[in-house]
Design a protein around this motif. Structure first.
Motif, mmCIF file in Angstrom:
data_model
loop_
_atom_site.group_PDB
_atom_site.id
_atom_site.type_symbol
_atom_site.label_atom_id
_atom_site.label_comp_id
_atom_site.label_asym_id
_atom_site.label_seq_id
_atom_site.Cartn_x
_atom_site.Cartn_y
_atom_site.Cartn_z
ATOM 1 N N ARG A 199 -6.288 -34.907 -19.860
ATOM 2 C CA ARG A 199 -7.503 -34.878 -20.704
ATOM 3 C C ARG A 199 -7.170 -34.384 -22.110
ATOM 4 N N ALA A 200 -6.304 -33.375 -22.195
ATOM 5 C CA ALA A 200 -5.930 -32.865 -23.512
ATOM 6 C C ALA A 200 -5.200 -33.928 -24.325
ATOM 7 N N LEU A 201 -4.322 -34.681 -23.685
ATOM 8 C CA LEU A 201 -3.624 -35.768 -24.365
ATOM 9 C C LEU A 201 -4.608 -36.811 -24.885
ATOM 10 N N SER A 202 -5.603 -37.141 -24.074
ATOM 11 C CA SER A 202 -6.600 -38.140 -24.484
ATOM 12 C C SER A 202 -7.388 -37.657 -25.698
ATOM 13 N N ARG A 203 -7.790 -36.394 -25.694
ATOM 14 C CA ARG A 203 -8.547 -35.852 -26.830
ATOM 15 C C ARG A 203 -7.693 -35.850 -28.097
ATOM 16 N N ALA A 204 -6.457 -35.377 -27.971
ATOM 17 C CA ALA A 204 -5.588 -35.306 -29.145
ATOM 18 C C ALA A 204 -5.330 -36.695 -29.719
ATOM 19 N N THR A 205 -5.071 -37.659 -28.841
ATOM 20 C CA THR A 205 -4.815 -39.024 -29.302
ATOM 21 C C THR A 205 -6.036 -39.620 -29.975
ATOM 22 N N ALA A 206 -7.206 -39.385 -29.398
ATOM 23 C CA ALA A 206 -8.439 -39.933 -29.976
ATOM 24 C C ALA A 206 -8.691 -39.366 -31.369
ATOM 25 N N ILE A 207 -8.506 -38.060 -31.534
ATOM 26 C CA ILE A 207 -8.725 -37.435 -32.848
ATOM 27 C C ILE A 207 -7.745 -37.997 -33.871
ATOM 28 N N LEU A 208 -6.480 -38.154 -33.472
ATOM 29 C CA LEU A 208 -5.475 -38.687 -34.387
ATOM 30 C C LEU A 208 -5.805 -40.123 -34.790
ATOM 31 N N VAL A 209 -6.127 -40.967 -33.805
ATOM 32 C CA VAL A 209 -6.388 -42.378 -34.090
ATOM 33 C C VAL A 209 -7.633 -42.544 -34.955
ATOM 34 N N LEU A 210 -8.701 -41.830 -34.631
ATOM 35 C CA LEU A 210 -9.934 -41.957 -35.407
ATOM 36 C C LEU A 210 -9.737 -41.439 -36.836
ATOM 37 N N LEU A 237 1.415 -27.762 -25.362
ATOM 38 C CA LEU A 237 2.413 -27.651 -24.301
ATOM 39 C C LEU A 237 3.027 -26.272 -24.114
ATOM 40 N N ALA A 238 2.846 -25.356 -25.056
ATOM 41 C CA ALA A 238 3.491 -24.044 -24.899
ATOM 42 C C ALA A 238 2.994 -23.325 -23.658
ATOM 43 N N ASP A 239 1.719 -23.501 -23.338
ATOM 44 C CA ASP A 239 1.139 -22.938 -22.120
ATOM 45 C C ASP A 239 0.662 -24.100 -21.249
ATOM 46 N N PRO A 240 1.508 -24.568 -20.300
ATOM 47 C CA PRO A 240 1.155 -25.755 -19.511
ATOM 48 C C PRO A 240 -0.149 -25.610 -18.743
ATOM 49 N N GLN A 241 -0.579 -24.381 -18.469
ATOM 50 C CA GLN A 241 -1.808 -24.183 -17.708
ATOM 51 C C GLN A 241 -3.059 -24.300 -18.574
ATOM 52 N N ARG A 242 -2.899 -24.195 -19.892
ATOM 53 C CA ARG A 242 -4.060 -24.229 -20.795
ATOM 54 C C ARG A 242 -3.793 -25.130 -22.002
ATOM 55 N N PRO A 243 -3.655 -26.438 -21.785
ATOM 56 C CA PRO A 243 -3.451 -27.342 -22.924
ATOM 57 C C PRO A 243 -4.732 -27.461 -23.748
ATOM 58 N N ARG A 244 -4.593 -27.404 -25.064
ATOM 59 C CA ARG A 244 -5.746 -27.456 -25.973
ATOM 60 C C ARG A 244 -5.691 -28.763 -26.755
ATOM 61 N N GLY A 245 -6.351 -29.762 -26.239
ATOM 62 C CA GLY A 245 -6.282 -31.101 -26.809
ATOM 63 C C GLY A 245 -6.956 -31.226 -28.155
ATOM 64 N N ALA A 246 -8.123 -30.606 -28.342
ATOM 65 C CA ALA A 246 -8.868 -30.760 -29.591
ATOM 66 C C ALA A 246 -8.102 -30.144 -30.764
ATOM 67 N N SER A 247 -7.643 -28.904 -30.608
ATOM 68 C CA SER A 247 -6.911 -28.272 -31.703
ATOM 69 C C SER A 247 -5.579 -28.963 -31.951
ATOM 70 N N CYS A 248 -4.939 -29.457 -30.883
ATOM 71 C CA CYS A 248 -3.707 -30.228 -31.058
ATOM 72 C C CYS A 248 -3.991 -31.491 -31.877
ATOM 73 N N GLY A 249 -5.059 -32.196 -31.557
ATOM 74 C CA GLY A 249 -5.405 -33.417 -32.289
ATOM 75 C C GLY A 249 -5.683 -33.151 -33.757
ATOM 76 N N ARG A 253 1.419 -35.506 -13.212
ATOM 77 C CA ARG A 253 0.224 -35.938 -13.931
ATOM 78 C C ARG A 253 -0.970 -34.990 -13.768
ATOM 79 N N PRO A 254 -0.826 -33.751 -14.211
ATOM 80 C CA PRO A 254 -1.953 -32.810 -14.087
ATOM 81 C C PRO A 254 -3.143 -33.259 -14.929
ATOM 82 N N ARG A 255 -4.328 -33.128 -14.369
ATOM 83 C CA ARG A 255 -5.529 -33.592 -15.066
ATOM 84 C C ARG A 255 -5.799 -32.855 -16.377
ATOM 85 N N PRO A 256 -5.640 -31.526 -16.430
ATOM 86 C CA PRO A 256 -5.907 -30.839 -17.708
ATOM 87 C C PRO A 256 -5.055 -31.371 -18.853
ATOM 88 N N LEU A 257 -3.769 -31.606 -18.592
ATOM 89 C CA LEU A 257 -2.906 -32.122 -19.643
ATOM 90 C C LEU A 257 -3.283 -33.560 -19.992
#
Length: 407
Positions: free
Chosen positions: A165-176, A114-126, A159-163
């Motif tokens: 998708r990043a949320l979905s990736r981060a959540t998936a990595i955490l849950v798995l 979230l620090a850079d709203p234009q470039r959310p990094r879902g994988a590293s966040c997860g 509901r920006p699409r990049p964020l």
């Protein structure tokens, strides 16, 4: 960690008993086991690791506020001083526990997402959220708080699409990742929860009252936080929602969680500490160009910047702007007389020295296979090979089961 390094597996007591998950910090235990395997002093290196995590967190908060809020040098210095001077930061930086590392990974997860709203990094966040979940038994709870805050940011920002998708990736990595760890826990220990969590499981009005006092005592013992609430959260601009929404979500949810579990006996809010770097974000808000103007608002920022560190330094020496009578009203350690958080911090140091001396003395008069009933089990168990029956139930499940039967 010592037994794992010796090839005995992740168990507290050696012998015929089945292993018990008597720890709350899986990755930290693995790191200590590596230190043990290398023949190094684990109590020294665990403290050094906490200190390095604290330094990294301080750097991460200052650099992130510079990028996310566009702070000037004065604002950055004020933010860094606010965080570094807080009594909980001083204590947990030198604790030797996983507390500081957990706060670091959670904050870095926010920075990636979230620090850079234009470039959310879902994988590293997860990955960072998963590290927090494996560092501490309830780390997954704080990870979910962060994801909830990020979801609110996504919802209010159309509901920006990049964020998304990043949320979905981060959540998936955490849950798995957490799911895999729970599956391993079931196979190795035969339980899906650590025994240390079983001790705190359950609901009672006494636990809720104790938790409420725990949170209130924490705020009163760190008056810079009370000043922060009064001065910095007056106006929250929409363009900075990616900062203050997750910060407030984590803070409020963590306070509710601390109330629910009844707090903790350690000083300066171990269950609340993951909120500290996010409160530093809130501290930095009044120094942002989006808010700083001439007049009262700028004056409020300067009062906060000078007053909060001063209050923190005084609090480190037990000088508080509240009477002892008020502080005692929120006494939550019901098994002992009231003491301030600084006094409790000193008492824990005294207890550590006493238990080390006792453990060294017992080591010369006991042997493997003999047993002992103890409350404070750490140093004595580490320095001897006694089988420990733990009166708090951390490594003795029968104590937890007996308590539930009586309840």
């Amino acid at each position: 960690a010592k037994h794992l390094a010796q090839g005995e597996g992740l168990r507290f007591n050696l012998g015929h008993r089945a292993p018990v998950e008597g720890y709350s910090n899986f990755l930290w235990v693995l790191g200590c086991a590596l230190v043990e395997r290398l023949g190094l002093e684990v109590t020294l290196w665990s403290r050094l690791s906490s200190a390095m995590a604290g330094a990294a967190l301080l750097f991460a908060v200052v650099s992130s506020t510079r990028r996310a809020l566009g702070l000037s040098r004065i604002g950055l210095c004020a933010t860094g001083l606010f965080l570094a001077s807080l009594p909980p930061f001083a204590m947990w930086t030198t604790s030797g526990l996983e507390t500081m590392a957990t706060a670091l990974t959670l904050f870095m997860a926010w920075e990636r997402l979230l620090a850079d709203p234009q470039r959310p990094r879902g994988a590293s966040c997860g990955i960072l959220l998963l590290l927090a979940a494996l560092l501490r038994a309830d780390g997954a709870v704080f990870a979910l708080f962060l994801l909830a805050g990020a979801t609110l940011v996504w919802a209010v920002s159309e509901r920006p699409r990049p964020l998304g998708r990043a949320l979905s990736r981060a959540t998936a990595i955490l849950v798995l990742g957490v799911g895999a760890h729970v599956a391993w826990r079931l196979g190795y220990y035969g339980d899906w929860l650590p025994n240390t969590a079983r001790v705190k499981a359950g609901f009672s009005l006494l636990r809720i009252e104790r938790g409420w006092r725990y949170v209130a005592s924490f705020v009163l013992s760190v008056p810079a936080l009370a000043l922060l609430l009064l001065c910095s959260l007056r106006r929250l601009p929409a363009q900075l929602a990616h900062v203050w929404i997750p910060a407030l979500t984590i803070t409020l949810a963590s306070a509710a969680y601390a109330v629910w579990v009844g707090g903790d006996f350690m000083p300066f809010g171990r269950f609340l500490f993951p909120t500290i770097p996010f409160l530093a974000l809130c501290f930095a808000l009044p120094f942002s160009p989006h808010l700083v103007r001439s007049g009262p608002r700028s004056l409020r920022a300067w009062l906060l910047g000078l007053g909060a560190p001063l209050l923190s330094v005084l609090a480190c020496f037990d000088i508080l702007p509240f009477t002892s009578a008020l502080l005692e009203r929120f006494h939550f350690r019901l098994d002992r007389a009231w003491s301030s958080e600084v006094e409790r911090w000193k008492d824990m140091g005294i207890n550590e020295d006493r238990w080390v001396l006792l453990g060294r003395a017992l080591a010369g008069h006991t042997k493997l296979g003999e047993s002992m009933i103890l409350g404070g089990i750490g140093a004595i168990s580490y320095l001897t090979e006694l089988t420990i029956y733990d009166t708090y139930g951390l490594v003795t499940p029968e104590v937890v089961a007996r308590g539930k039967i009586r309840a």
